[in-house]
Design a protein around this motif. Structure first.
Motif, short mmCIF file in Angstrom:
data_model
loop_
_atom_site.label_atom_id
_atom_site.label_comp_id
_atom_site.label_asym_id
_atom_site.label_seq_id
_atom_site.Cartn_x
_atom_site.Cartn_y
_atom_site.Cartn_z
N ARG A 30 148.58 14.12 102.66
CA ARG A 30 147.84 13.08 101.92
C ARG A 30 146.97 12.25 102.86
O ARG A 30 145.85 11.86 102.49
CB ARG A 30 148.82 12.21 101.13
N ARG A 31 147.44 12.00 104.08
CA ARG A 31 146.60 11.27 105.03
C ARG A 31 145.39 12.10 105.42
O ARG A 31 144.28 11.57 105.58
CB ARG A 31 147.42 10.88 106.27
N LYS A 32 145.58 13.40 105.58
CA LYS A 32 144.44 14.26 105.92
C LYS A 32 143.40 14.23 104.80
O LYS A 32 142.19 14.14 105.07
CB LYS A 32 144.93 15.69 106.15
N LEU A 33 143.85 14.29 103.55
CA LEU A 33 142.92 14.21 102.43
C LEU A 33 142.18 12.87 102.42
O LEU A 33 140.98 12.80 102.13
CB LEU A 33 143.67 14.41 101.11
N GLN A 34 142.90 11.80 102.72
CA GLN A 34 142.29 10.47 102.70
C GLN A 34 141.24 10.28 103.79
O GLN A 34 140.30 9.49 103.64
CB GLN A 34 143.38 9.41 102.84
N THR A 35 141.38 11.01 104.90
CA THR A 35 140.49 10.77 106.04
C THR A 35 139.44 11.86 106.24
O THR A 35 138.53 11.68 107.06
CB THR A 35 141.31 10.66 107.34
N HIS A 38 133.79 15.96 106.24
CA HIS A 38 134.22 17.19 105.58
C HIS A 38 134.69 16.92 104.16
O HIS A 38 135.18 15.83 103.85
CB HIS A 38 135.37 17.83 106.37
N THR A 39 134.55 17.93 103.31
CA THR A 39 135.26 17.94 102.03
C THR A 39 136.51 18.78 102.21
O THR A 39 136.55 19.66 103.07
CB THR A 39 134.39 18.51 100.91
N MET A 40 137.52 18.51 101.40
CA MET A 40 138.80 19.19 101.60
C MET A 40 139.50 19.43 100.28
O MET A 40 139.51 18.56 99.40
CB MET A 40 139.70 18.39 102.53
N THR A 41 140.08 20.61 100.15
CA THR A 41 140.90 20.97 99.00
C THR A 41 142.23 21.49 99.50
O THR A 41 142.28 22.43 100.29
CB THR A 41 140.23 22.05 98.13
N VAL A 42 143.31 20.85 99.06
CA VAL A 42 144.66 21.33 99.36
C VAL A 42 145.19 22.01 98.10
O VAL A 42 145.16 21.43 97.01
CB VAL A 42 145.60 20.19 99.77
N VAL A 43 145.66 23.24 98.25
CA VAL A 43 146.24 23.99 97.14
C VAL A 43 147.72 24.20 97.43
O VAL A 43 148.07 24.76 98.48
CB VAL A 43 145.54 25.34 96.93
N ALA A 44 148.57 23.76 96.51
CA ALA A 44 150.01 23.85 96.73
C ALA A 44 150.68 24.40 95.48
O ALA A 44 150.23 24.15 94.35
CB ALA A 44 150.58 22.47 97.06
N GLN A 95 145.46 18.62 88.99
CA GLN A 95 144.44 18.35 90.00
C GLN A 95 144.31 16.85 90.17
O GLN A 95 144.26 16.11 89.18
CB GLN A 95 143.10 18.95 89.57
N ASP A 96 144.30 16.42 91.42
CA ASP A 96 144.27 14.99 91.72
C ASP A 96 143.22 14.74 92.80
O ASP A 96 143.28 15.36 93.87
CB ASP A 96 145.65 14.53 92.19
N GLU A 97 142.27 13.86 92.52
CA GLU A 97 141.28 13.50 93.54
C GLU A 97 141.87 12.36 94.36
O GLU A 97 141.94 11.21 93.93
CB GLU A 97 139.96 13.08 92.92
N ILE A 98 142.33 12.69 95.58
CA ILE A 98 142.99 11.71 96.44
C ILE A 98 141.98 10.74 97.02
O ILE A 98 142.27 9.56 97.23
CB ILE A 98 143.75 12.42 97.56
N ALA A 99 140.79 11.23 97.30
CA ALA A 99 139.70 10.43 97.86
C ALA A 99 138.40 11.17 97.53
O ALA A 99 138.44 12.34 97.12
CB ALA A 99 139.87 10.28 99.38
N PRO A 100 137.24 10.52 97.66
CA PRO A 100 135.98 11.22 97.39
C PRO A 100 135.87 12.49 98.22
O PRO A 100 135.99 12.47 99.45
CB PRO A 100 134.92 10.19 97.78
N GLY A 101 135.66 13.63 97.53
CA GLY A 101 135.53 14.90 98.23
C GLY A 101 136.84 15.50 98.69
O GLY A 101 136.84 16.47 99.46
N ALA A 102 137.97 14.95 98.22
CA ALA A 102 139.29 15.42 98.67
C ALA A 102 140.18 15.62 97.45
O ALA A 102 140.52 14.65 96.76
CB ALA A 102 139.91 14.43 99.64
#
Length: 392
Positions: free
Chosen positions: A22-27, A33-39, A46-53
């Motif tokens: 979650r910290r990686k998505l936030q930063t 960079h944009t980032m997508t975590v798939v788990a 689907q949850d937008e943790i931060a803009p582009g994440a």
């Protein structure tokens, strides 16, 4: 870059990996960079943790032994997701089946395997440590080392968060290992949060006065955390020095932990705390951290304890030992409850000096964002010249 993390070990109720992810998505956006975590998870979401994440969960089967975790149903599913997401760079966060699926995806994106798990230490070494030397165990599990060496040739980098784990991977024949220590979340942990009233309340719940020593342990109730061994060692030390042990966690091995604690009135088992702020206050207010696992890939809890000015007691094997600083804690023989007991007694006798050393060291703990800065810089270097990275 669009970075896609196939995160097979993520759980919404997890500890270190959840915090890290979650910290990686936030930063990610702050590093461009944009980032997508798939788990895998209990439902499609689907949850937008931060803009582009984004954090995407895919409804998946639960692990039979731990319903907090799920697993991707097939390699074909992972391949379809990667085709749809069109990553510029791929992370795989588990050394198990999903790493093979990512390695075998036919796309051209460079990729890195992050060693968020140390299966040999978590299972094989722990199972057989009393009957065989580690070299013998490694020979018996050479199939796993062959798997890791195949991943080493398939990925542009293998990311290790500790020197201890890196050394073992290199000794096992891997050549693309990069050590990037993880760090703690910024803004939470500090010696200034020490609360004598909280400490007194926890000791009272352990049926002890404020003059006793308060030990704390944090982590999932699973076999590799070795909580029964920790409890056995602390109980033995308690016959020589008045101490209370508070263990914060839960998990599928809860019955075993409860059985180990038995009727000891000086051991308190607490459910996971609601927020990072509450955990930070507990760590700052305790007297010693007692850590049992030698299967850590970084040692998030010992690092958070260090940042809180809390002296740490850790096993002499595994990544947690990387967090030990002279004069700010002690190490015991991994897996040995008698050594735990002796080390706890020594730490209590030396507590004023250890506390002073730990408080002085607290500001030296790396923050997690520096890890991401180094990690993303490596990814940019690999993406710019993947042939050079593979030849390194």
């Amino acid at each position: 870059m669009h970075i896609v993390d196939i995160s097979a070990l993520y759980s919404p109720t997890g500890g270190g990996i959840r915090t890290y992810t979650r910290r990686k998505l936030q930063t990610a956006a702050s590093f461009g960079h944009t980032m997508t975590v798939v788990a895998p998870g209990g439902a499609d979401a689907q949850d937008e943790i931060a803009p582009g994440a984004r954090l995407i969960t895919i409804k998946s089967p639960h692990f039979p032994l731990d319903k907090n975790y799920s697993y991707f149903e097939s390699d074909a599913l992972i391949h379809r997701l990667l085709h749809e997401l069109r990553p510029d760079f791929i992370e795989a966060s588990s050394p198990w089946g999903s790493s093979s699926a990512v390695a075998e995806w036919p796309g051209t994106a460079p990729r890195a395997l992050i060693m968020h798990a140390d299966p040999l230490t978590a299972w094989a070494y722990r199972w057989f440590e009393r009957v065989a030397r580690r070299e013998t165990i490694d020979r018996g599990f050479d199939w796993f080392w062959r798997h890791l060496r195949r991943m080493d040739t398939s990925y542009d980098a293998i990311i290790s968060a500790s020197r201890n784990l890196t050394d073992r991977l290199v000794a096992g024949g891997l050549s693309r290992v990069q050590t990037i220590p993880m760090g703690v979340e910024p803004g939470f942990f500090s010696p200034s949060l020490r609360d004598p009233a909280l400490r007194a309340r926890l000791l009272a719940r352990c049926n002890l006065p404020e003059s006793a020593t308060l030990l704390v342990g944090v982590g999932r109730f699973s076999p590799e955390k070795r909580w029964p061994m920790v409890i056995e060692g602390a109980t033995a030390a308690g016959y020589r020095r008045p101490l209370g042990l508070v263990i914060i966690g839960d998990g599928h091995a809860r019955r075993r932990v409860v059985r180990a604690a038995g009727d000891n009135p000086h051991i308190l088992l607490l459910a996971p705390l609601n927020g990072r702020e509450e955990m930070a206050r507990v760590l700052a207010s305790a007297d010693l951290l007692l850590h049992g696992s030698s299967a850590e890939t970084y040692g998030m809890t010992p690092a958070e304890a260090r940042a809180s000015g809390l002296p740490i007691i850790v096993p002499d094997d595994g990544a947690a030992i990387d967090q030990l600083r002279p004069g700010a804690g002690l190490a015991y023989t991994a897996g040995d409850p008698a050594s735990v007991a002796e080390t706890v007694v020594k730490a209590i006798d030396d507590l004023p000096a250890l506390r002073a050393g730990a408080v002085a060291d607290a500001a030296n703990v790396e923050i997690m964002d520096r890890h991401f800065e180094a990690l993303f810089a490596l990814y940019e270097q690999i993406a710019a010249n993947p042939a050079t990275a593979r030849a390194a």
